[in-house]
Design an enzyme around this catalytic site. Sequence first.
Site, mmCIF file in Angstrom:
data_model
loop_
_atom_site.group_PDB
_atom_site.id
_atom_site.type_symbol
_atom_site.label_atom_id
_atom_site.label_comp_id
_atom_site.label_asym_id
_atom_site.label_seq_id
_atom_site.Cartn_x
_atom_site.Cartn_y
_atom_site.Cartn_z
ATOM 1 N N LYS A 1 0.877 -7.894 -1.017
ATOM 2 C CA LYS A 1 -0.172 -8.717 -0.129
ATOM 3 C C LYS A 1 -1.208 -8.863 -1.003
ATOM 4 O O LYS A 1 -2.071 -7.752 -1.611
ATOM 5 C CB LYS A 1 -0.235 -8.291 1.125
ATOM 6 C CG LYS A 1 1.154 -8.541 1.931
ATOM 7 C CD LYS A 1 0.584 -8.318 3.584
ATOM 8 C CE LYS A 1 0.051 -7.132 4.024
ATOM 9 N NZ LYS A 1 0.686 -5.730 3.494
ATOM 10 N N ASP B 1 -4.174 -2.933 -2.884
ATOM 11 C CA ASP B 1 -2.842 -3.202 -2.866
ATOM 12 C C ASP B 1 -2.263 -3.497 -4.557
ATOM 13 O O ASP B 1 -1.390 -3.098 -4.990
ATOM 14 C CB ASP B 1 -2.181 -4.241 -2.107
ATOM 15 C CG ASP B 1 -2.240 -3.598 -0.410
ATOM 16 O OD1 ASP B 1 -2.454 -2.386 -0.385
ATOM 17 O OD2 ASP B 1 -1.905 -4.341 0.416
ATOM 18 N N HIS C 1 -7.430 -7.262 8.869
ATOM 19 C CA HIS C 1 -8.022 -5.841 9.187
ATOM 20 C C HIS C 1 -9.334 -6.309 9.892
ATOM 21 O O HIS C 1 -10.281 -5.338 9.935
ATOM 22 C CB HIS C 1 -8.396 -5.342 7.821
ATOM 23 C CG HIS C 1 -7.028 -5.237 6.960
ATOM 24 N ND1 HIS C 1 -6.772 -6.217 5.914
ATOM 25 C CD2 HIS C 1 -6.040 -4.352 6.814
ATOM 26 C CE1 HIS C 1 -5.861 -6.001 5.375
ATOM 27 N NE2 HIS C 1 -5.423 -5.004 5.674
ATOM 28 N N GLY D 1 -0.565 -0.457 10.350
ATOM 29 C CA GLY D 1 -1.052 -1.010 11.366
ATOM 30 C C GLY D 1 -0.616 -2.725 11.407
ATOM 31 O O GLY D 1 -1.341 -3.451 12.347
ATOM 32 N N HIS D 2 0.334 -3.112 10.582
ATOM 33 C CA HIS D 2 0.655 -4.280 10.616
ATOM 34 C C HIS D 2 2.201 -4.357 10.947
ATOM 35 O O HIS D 2 2.761 -5.383 10.693
ATOM 36 C CB HIS D 2 0.731 -5.122 9.313
ATOM 37 C CG HIS D 2 -0.717 -4.824 8.891
ATOM 38 N ND1 HIS D 2 -1.940 -5.406 9.311
ATOM 39 C CD2 HIS D 2 -1.402 -4.332 7.915
ATOM 40 C CE1 HIS D 2 -2.902 -5.170 8.648
ATOM 41 N NE2 HIS D 2 -2.650 -4.562 7.685
ATOM 42 N N GLY E 1 -1.015 -1.152 3.886
ATOM 43 C CA GLY E 1 -1.563 -0.427 4.829
ATOM 44 C C GLY E 1 -0.745 -0.445 6.197
ATOM 45 O O GLY E 1 -0.127 -1.627 6.443
#
Lengths: 278, 278
Positions: free
Chosen positions: B104, B109, B218, B55-56, B53
């Site tokens: 991860k 995922d 998250h 945002g990291h 995702g």
Amino acid sequence: MKKLINSPDTIVTDALAGIAAAHPGLAVDIENKVITRAGGPQAGKVGLVSGGGSGHEPLHGGFVGYGMLDAACPGEVFTSPVPDQMLAATKAVNGDAGVLHIVKNYTGDVLNFQMAAELAEDEGIEVVPVVINDDVAVQDSLYTAGRRGVGATVFVEKIAGALAEEGAGLDKVADLAREVNERSRSFGVALTSCTVPAAGKPTFDLAEAEIEMGIGIHGEPGRTRTALAGARELAAAALEDVEEPASIEKAELVGRFERALDRVFRVLAAAPELPEVG
Amino acid sequence: MKKLINSPDTIVTDALAGIAAAHPGLAVDIENKVITRAGGPQAGKVGLVSGGGSGHEPLHGGFVGYGMLDAACPGEVFTSPVPDQMLAATKAVNGDAGVLHIVKNYTGDVLNFQMAAELAEDEGIEVVPVVINDDVAVQDSLYTAGRRGVGATVFVEKIAGALAEEGAGLDKVADLAREVNERSRSFGVALTSCTVPAAGKPTFDLAEAEIEMGIGIHGEPGRTRTALAGARELAAAALEDVEEPASIEKAELVGRFERALDRVFRVLAAAPELPEVG
């Protein structure tokens, strides 16, 4: 204030102890606050020294190493290091090929590095200072005469550091450092204020949907406060000044006029009674 | 929500356009959301693919390049990329020496990479997945069976990437990736919540002097909420679990019991009237 620290009083020395523990390739003098590459000065190589107030990490200690800085001296948070630190750093990296001082343009830093350079030259070390002043947002500022020095510092440390590592002489390294600075321009935007640990509260307030254009890295006033907008729009506004720094003077005059007027209005609003005129 | 974005809907594609503009050494397929090294697959080299995702950042697109990843596929914010992206990335980096998937440990995922691996193998590409699960704070979590995968991903990408660049075979690269993961442990601490742009408000609330130990990346619940303490004390608490991950299970059971009780209390507090027992 939510920060992962132990105490505002020990921030800098705690951080230095951490750097020493994490990086065996560095020599860290915690007491005198000087970080150098381990192994002492390299004969025949121009030494690169930078430094400035803490609170801008990884500047400068994080950039000491092969092909970059030979030494860094951190001051207290947002406070210039003292000339003694700079002198100690300069002597520690002196390989008899001269030393470059990379100085961000804040009055305290400039004066202290100047004094350190004079002291070093008294001891027979040739020093050339290069002042970094890439921030095109405002002409003068709270701690600066002229433009502030900000992000270009990293490019100067990296590019001049690579040239020094290749064995170039002090004049060439200094010329390249100046060229990198001259070719770099930056413009800061703040979404929120920083909080200086010793103060424990934000330096200034911004409303929920408000930002400050042209802010300085210590919270020095920028040019205008405006509503939060899209990234594209804000980037375009910043780029206008990055591309045309000549427009600074006019915008700065307008900004000063606005700030002066703002003070007048605040004084008027706070005045209990106004004398009659006439 | 103060963020320098254009719109929550275009965050990922805007970021990809920015990466494409800034890095001529990368090939960015904005539409299909795949970042690869420019120049196509390298014959005889194991390809490394990761993704997850958004945002990291800089995970994973920031680590595509010489000696690291060959491709990255970003999903929407906090959302797994889809198998089609992963398959496209796998095919794009296939130099006929096999492809390593660095995954991860989040359920979405893991499932999607598994499907992509099967699709790639149908096309004759050998794929070995390595699942990263370094986070020792909790055993299971909101989006994960087993431990979560966090910071060790960067070390795996760097170290296995270097071995692949040296020309090692797929098995050796996968073994080293697994070893790096097994030797890595992490523990997260949150001072504040993140704000998912599409949601526009913090995922959870923490009081002014409160932190959450063992938080996920998250905002998945951690182990306990506690008062903000000194960095040394918090590091010691985190290190206890990093050094002795065996203690997880018990602490996790206690944490679950506390959370269950907390829900009971909240239900009771909200109940307008309780039936009499007896």
